[in-house]
Design an enzyme around this catalytic site. Structure first.
Site, PDB file in Angstrom:
ATOM      1  N   GLN A  78       0.861  -1.265  -0.116  1.00 53.54           N
ATOM      2  CA  GLN A  78       0.039   0.236   0.091  1.00 53.54           C
ATOM      3  C   GLN A  78       0.907   1.167   0.177  1.00 53.54           C
ATOM      4  O   GLN A  78       1.027   1.938   1.121  1.00 53.54           O
ATOM      5  CB  GLN A  78      -0.822  -0.032   1.073  1.00 53.54           C
ATOM      6  CG  GLN A  78      -2.043   1.055   1.250  1.00 53.54           C
ATOM      7  CD  GLN A  78      -3.011   0.653   0.463  1.00 53.54           C
ATOM      8  OE1 GLN A  78      -3.547  -0.423  -0.003  1.00 53.54           O
ATOM      9  NE2 GLN A  78      -3.597   1.748  -0.259  1.00 53.54           N
ATOM     10  N   PHE A  79       1.417   1.683  -0.970  1.00 59.01           N
ATOM     11  CA  PHE A  79       2.223   2.774  -1.318  1.00 59.01           C
ATOM     12  C   PHE A  79       1.394   4.135  -0.737  1.00 59.01           C
ATOM     13  O   PHE A  79       2.015   5.187  -0.407  1.00 59.01           O
ATOM     14  CB  PHE A  79       2.780   2.876  -2.452  1.00 59.01           C
ATOM     15  CG  PHE A  79       1.963   3.569  -3.586  1.00 59.01           C
ATOM     16  CD1 PHE A  79       1.886   4.919  -3.811  1.00 59.01           C
ATOM     17  CD2 PHE A  79       1.057   2.655  -4.389  1.00 59.01           C
ATOM     18  CE1 PHE A  79       1.075   5.328  -4.828  1.00 59.01           C
ATOM     19  CE2 PHE A  79       0.300   3.344  -5.324  1.00 59.01           C
ATOM     20  CZ  PHE A  79       0.156   4.719  -5.407  1.00 59.01           C
ATOM     21  N   THR A  80       0.296   4.111  -0.990  1.00 59.36           N
ATOM     22  CA  THR A  80      -0.501   5.076  -0.707  1.00 59.36           C
ATOM     23  C   THR A  80      -0.574   5.727   0.922  1.00 59.36           C
ATOM     24  O   THR A  80      -0.855   6.924   1.146  1.00 59.36           O
ATOM     25  CB  THR A  80      -1.996   5.209  -1.163  1.00 59.36           C
ATOM     26  OG1 THR A  80      -2.618   3.999  -0.413  1.00 59.36           O
ATOM     27  CG2 THR A  80      -2.300   5.013  -2.596  1.00 59.36           C
TER      28      THR A  80
END
Length: 147
Positions: A78-80
């Site tokens: 989950q890079f966000t």
């Protein structure tokens, strides 16, 4: 490294309509890798998650860990989690690690958790995933290896 941990009674991730990973009783973990994260950050977050005492004991107190209850972990990249929304309305993701390095760190995290005896399921790095869960409690914890 950042992680959002949700205590769940069940969780699954689908990719292209098929189940890629599924657990009962455990943690659904959203994992973000930041620029400059190291193996030490990864082990810190993994050990902290595995040993978090947020499952109820016989007295209904949060006193048991994932390992204590034999729970599983569903890990979703989950890079966000590194989205910076402090300026304007569009998040800036420049603090997230570049994809090749982030995928390597994500895979190392999963491998390390498995080596600790935790049943670990995953999504697929970079894929469009549909994650469902039943949050137990609800209990949600946010960790950052730099805080």
């Amino acid at each position: 490294m950042r992680a959002v941990i949700q205590r769940v009674t069940n969780s699954e991730v689908k990719i292209d309509g098929r189940i890629n990973g599924s657990i009962n009783n455990g943690f659904m973990v959203l994992l973000g890798v930041g620029e400059g994260d190291t193996e030490a950050d990864m082990k810190y977050i993994a050990d902290k998650i595995i040993n978090l005492r947020i499952f109820s004991d016989e007295n209904d107190k949060m006193n048991l860990s994932l390992a204590d209850v034999g729970g599983g972990m569903l890990v979703i990249s989950q890079f966000t989690l590194y989205g910076d929304c402090s300026h304007g309305r569009r998040p800036y993701f420049g603090d997230a690690m570049e994809p090749v390095g982030a995928n390597k760190m994500y895979e190392e995290f999963v491998s390390y958790v498995r080596s600790q005896g935790i049943n670990t399921e995953t999504g697929e790095f970079g894929a469009d995933m549909k994650v469902t869960l039943t949050n137990d409690g609800p209990v949600t914890i946010i960790l950052d290896s730099r805080k």
